[in-house]
Write a protein that holds these residues in place. Sequence first.
Motif, PDB file in Angstrom:
ATOM      1  N   ASP A 372       0.936  -1.406   0.413  1.00 11.64           N
ATOM      2  CA  ASP A 372      -0.055  -0.136   0.159  1.00 11.64           C
ATOM      3  C   ASP A 372       0.877   1.024  -0.132  1.00 11.64           C
ATOM      4  O   ASP A 372       0.592   2.687  -0.945  1.00 11.64           O
ATOM      5  CB  ASP A 372      -0.661   0.254   1.375  1.00 11.64           C
ATOM      6  CG  ASP A 372      -2.109  -1.207   1.281  1.00 11.64           C
ATOM      7  OD1 ASP A 372      -2.077  -1.316  -0.156  1.00 11.64           O
ATOM      8  OD2 ASP A 372      -2.087  -1.587   2.224  1.00 11.64           O
ATOM      9  N   GLN A 375       2.509   1.668  -3.520  1.00 13.23           N
ATOM     10  CA  GLN A 375       1.643   1.818  -4.554  1.00 13.23           C
ATOM     11  C   GLN A 375       0.810   2.639  -4.727  1.00 13.23           C
ATOM     12  O   GLN A 375       0.785   3.795  -5.279  1.00 13.23           O
ATOM     13  CB  GLN A 375       0.642   0.770  -4.751  1.00 13.23           C
ATOM     14  CG  GLN A 375       0.061   0.569  -5.183  1.00 13.23           C
ATOM     15  CD  GLN A 375       0.210   0.813  -6.812  1.00 13.23           C
ATOM     16  OE1 GLN A 375       0.673   0.191  -7.454  1.00 13.23           O
ATOM     17  NE2 GLN A 375       0.119   1.218  -8.039  1.00 13.23           N
ATOM     18  N   LYS A 376       1.138   3.796  -3.353  1.00  8.42           N
ATOM     19  CA  LYS A 376       0.044   5.172  -2.430  1.00  8.42           C
ATOM     20  C   LYS A 376       0.721   6.096  -3.202  1.00  8.42           C
ATOM     21  O   LYS A 376       0.841   7.038  -4.247  1.00  8.42           O
ATOM     22  CB  LYS A 376      -0.543   5.648  -1.121  1.00  8.42           C
ATOM     23  CG  LYS A 376      -0.854   6.463  -1.186  1.00  8.42           C
ATOM     24  CD  LYS A 376      -0.954   6.678   0.011  1.00  8.42           C
ATOM     25  CE  LYS A 376      -1.255   7.731   0.870  1.00  8.42           C
ATOM     26  NZ  LYS A 376      -1.414   8.575   1.986  1.00  8.42           N
ATOM     27  N   LEU A 378       3.772   5.517  -5.965  1.00  9.14           N
ATOM     28  CA  LEU A 378       3.663   5.239  -7.212  1.00  9.14           C
ATOM     29  C   LEU A 378       1.867   5.974  -7.655  1.00  9.14           C
ATOM     30  O   LEU A 378       2.774   6.671  -9.613  1.00  9.14           O
ATOM     31  CB  LEU A 378       3.773   4.001  -7.891  1.00  9.14           C
ATOM     32  CG  LEU A 378       3.540   3.382  -9.364  1.00  9.14           C
ATOM     33  CD1 LEU A 378       4.390   4.284  -9.790  1.00  9.14           C
ATOM     34  CD2 LEU A 378       3.719   2.418  -9.720  1.00  9.14           C
ATOM     35  N   ASP A 379       1.339   6.437  -7.720  1.00  9.87           N
ATOM     36  CA  ASP A 379       0.285   6.572  -8.109  1.00  9.87           C
ATOM     37  C   ASP A 379      -0.328   8.103  -8.132  1.00  9.87           C
ATOM     38  O   ASP A 379      -0.598   9.117  -9.192  1.00  9.87           O
ATOM     39  CB  ASP A 379      -1.355   5.625  -7.485  1.00  9.87           C
ATOM     40  CG  ASP A 379      -1.766   4.425  -7.061  1.00  9.87           C
ATOM     41  OD1 ASP A 379      -1.270   4.153  -8.018  1.00  9.87           O
ATOM     42  OD2 ASP A 379      -2.320   3.536  -6.629  1.00  9.87           O
ATOM     43  N   PHE A 380       0.588   8.722  -6.974  1.00 15.38           N
ATOM     44  CA  PHE A 380       0.539   9.972  -7.016  1.00 15.38           C
ATOM     45  C   PHE A 380       1.151  10.799  -7.902  1.00 15.38           C
ATOM     46  O   PHE A 380       0.217  11.529  -8.431  1.00 15.38           O
ATOM     47  CB  PHE A 380       1.233  10.182  -5.352  1.00 15.38           C
ATOM     48  CG  PHE A 380       1.036  11.614  -5.065  1.00 15.38           C
ATOM     49  CD1 PHE A 380      -0.320  12.550  -5.312  1.00 15.38           C
ATOM     50  CD2 PHE A 380       2.154  12.870  -5.534  1.00 15.38           C
ATOM     51  CE1 PHE A 380      -0.426  13.913  -4.760  1.00 15.38           C
ATOM     52  CE2 PHE A 380       2.256  14.195  -5.400  1.00 15.38           C
ATOM     53  CZ  PHE A 380       1.172  14.714  -4.904  1.00 15.38           C
ATOM     54  N   SER A 382       2.609   9.776 -10.412  1.00 12.35           N
ATOM     55  CA  SER A 382       1.873   8.795 -12.282  1.00 12.35           C
ATOM     56  C   SER A 382       0.932   9.630 -12.182  1.00 12.35           C
ATOM     57  O   SER A 382       1.187   9.824 -13.861  1.00 12.35           O
ATOM     58  CB  SER A 382       2.097   7.771 -11.984  1.00 12.35           C
ATOM     59  OG  SER A 382       2.771   6.162 -11.979  1.00 12.35           O
ATOM     60  N   ALA A 383      -0.183  10.366 -11.265  1.00 13.58           N
ATOM     61  CA  ALA A 383      -2.338  10.516 -11.863  1.00 13.58           C
ATOM     62  C   ALA A 383      -0.661  12.667 -12.401  1.00 13.58           C
ATOM     63  O   ALA A 383      -1.339  13.216 -12.770  1.00 13.58           O
ATOM     64  CB  ALA A 383      -2.587  10.520 -11.054  1.00 13.58           C
ATOM     65  N   CYS A 391       9.059  11.218 -13.927  1.00 13.87           N
ATOM     66  CA  CYS A 391       8.677   9.912 -12.575  1.00 13.87           C
ATOM     67  C   CYS A 391       9.416   9.272 -11.725  1.00 13.87           C
ATOM     68  O   CYS A 391       9.714   9.253 -11.196  1.00 13.87           O
ATOM     69  CB  CYS A 391       6.687   9.559 -13.275  1.00 13.87           C
ATOM     70  SG  CYS A 391       5.483  10.133 -13.453  1.00 13.87           S
TER      71      CYS A 391
END
Length: 545
Positions: A372, A375-376, A378-380, A382-383, A391
Amino acid sequence: MKRRLPFQVKLFLSLVFFSCLLLALLGAILFHFIDRQLHHDLGQRARVQASEIALMPGLADKVAARDITGIARLIQPLRAESDASYIVIGDTREQHLYHSESPERLNLPMIGGDNAEVLKGKTIISVRKGGIGVSLRSKAPIFNAQHQVIGIVSVGYLTSYIANINARILWQAGLYGIGLLLLLFIFSWLFTRNLKKQMFRLEPKDIAQLVLQQKALLEAMYEGIFAVNAEKQLILINRAAREMLDIRQSEKELIGKPLDEVLQTSPGFFSQRYASISSGNHDQIAVLNHREVIVNRVAIEVEPNVESGWVYSFRDKNDINTLSSQLSQIKRYADNLRIMRHEQLNWTATLVGLLQMKHYDEAIRYIQAQSDGAQKVLDFVSARFTSPALCGLLLGKYVSAREKGVELLFDPACQLTHMPLTLNETELMSVIGNLLDNAVDATLKAPVPAAVELYISDRNQELLIEVADRGCGVDDAMKPHIFQQGFSSKPDTGNEITGSEHGIGLFLVAGYIDKAGGNIEITDNAPQGTIFTVFIPFKPSVRQG
């Protein structure tokens, strides 16, 4: 193999031969003029003597009476004082009445056949063969009281006498000529010796070979090279330089022109900043013909410590940036792999321990917690950021900081969807990467490491980058110098191979920002630490300067 004479010896012999030939030619010309002048002078002297003898009182009466004894008594005292080879008196029948050198020729005919004009009352000068040899002579008529020609006076100089005078003059001139020739020998030897020294003791064929080798080497080099003399006139430029700087003219057309007529250089290009021979610095950034290049400069010193020109070598800065970018990407990739391997080993060891103790529920929760968190982030990233390279950089810096015990926090308002036209992706990554590295290093010096905060935004028609740390801070005395090349508060590594690794990052950051038309500010953070803020407009403004 036939041995060839050295250039110095051949030049010396050539100068000596030419000097001897020149002296011989001058001697021949001098002899011609001296001989002609001597004939003229002696001819006039004979004419004067002949005329004066013809006017002597009593001579005409004695000639008319054919008084040979009286003529001899009258002329003999004059013969003793005259330098002529002979004095002859004759009558109108061209018979000798007096001969100073051959008394036996009395009453014999006069030889030479040049008496006709004299018997007409004229005084002549001629070169004829007489009774005692070839001579330069003058004949004058003897007049009676009725102004009638009654006799002839002949005064002459034998050619052998004239030759002796010439030989004496030439002997004296020859002594001077020999002295002059010795001086020419000495001068020729010193001249050839000095010339050989100026040629660095090289033979002409060696110099020609070096010139051809230099030309081939310059044309084969990928770097651009040009050279100027002390008057800043172009004396050399290779093909790579002309191609990189988009110069259409050939080298022959460019040689000799002032450099400012060929290239558009950045201000202060000839200042001490670019004098690598003096400052010891290489790889200076300059602008030539609106193209950013990396320049080195070396002085041309014909004599020690006397600069007579400069040689410049340069490379396209984009090529250096490309190579630097590739190396940086490889280094970041290797660092990230090392960090991830280290963390994975820790996670794996923890997971293995939980499984061995049969704490399966804790192992599942541990796996979920780790996944978690990663991934959190990485998601931030990338977005919020559209650049894959950026990135990757931010993720690598995040993992690297966490390994060092420093948390990297991203502001929730971060956003970057497009970049300024004046800043490329490589330069942006260099700016952000160097600022983050400095912030992490400063945080590690603090007694209690705190988080490093990063804010990136492309709102309001400008790119805003803010990096805040709560480290040791920057002294006010250091702030005006912190962006100078080589300035650093970190200790020098003292590596003799790589040199100092500090004092470069912020210098590059400031250079990229200035090139993009932006600016950077440094302020104090509360309660401690430093905030670096970068402003880069999307529409480049026209700077007044």
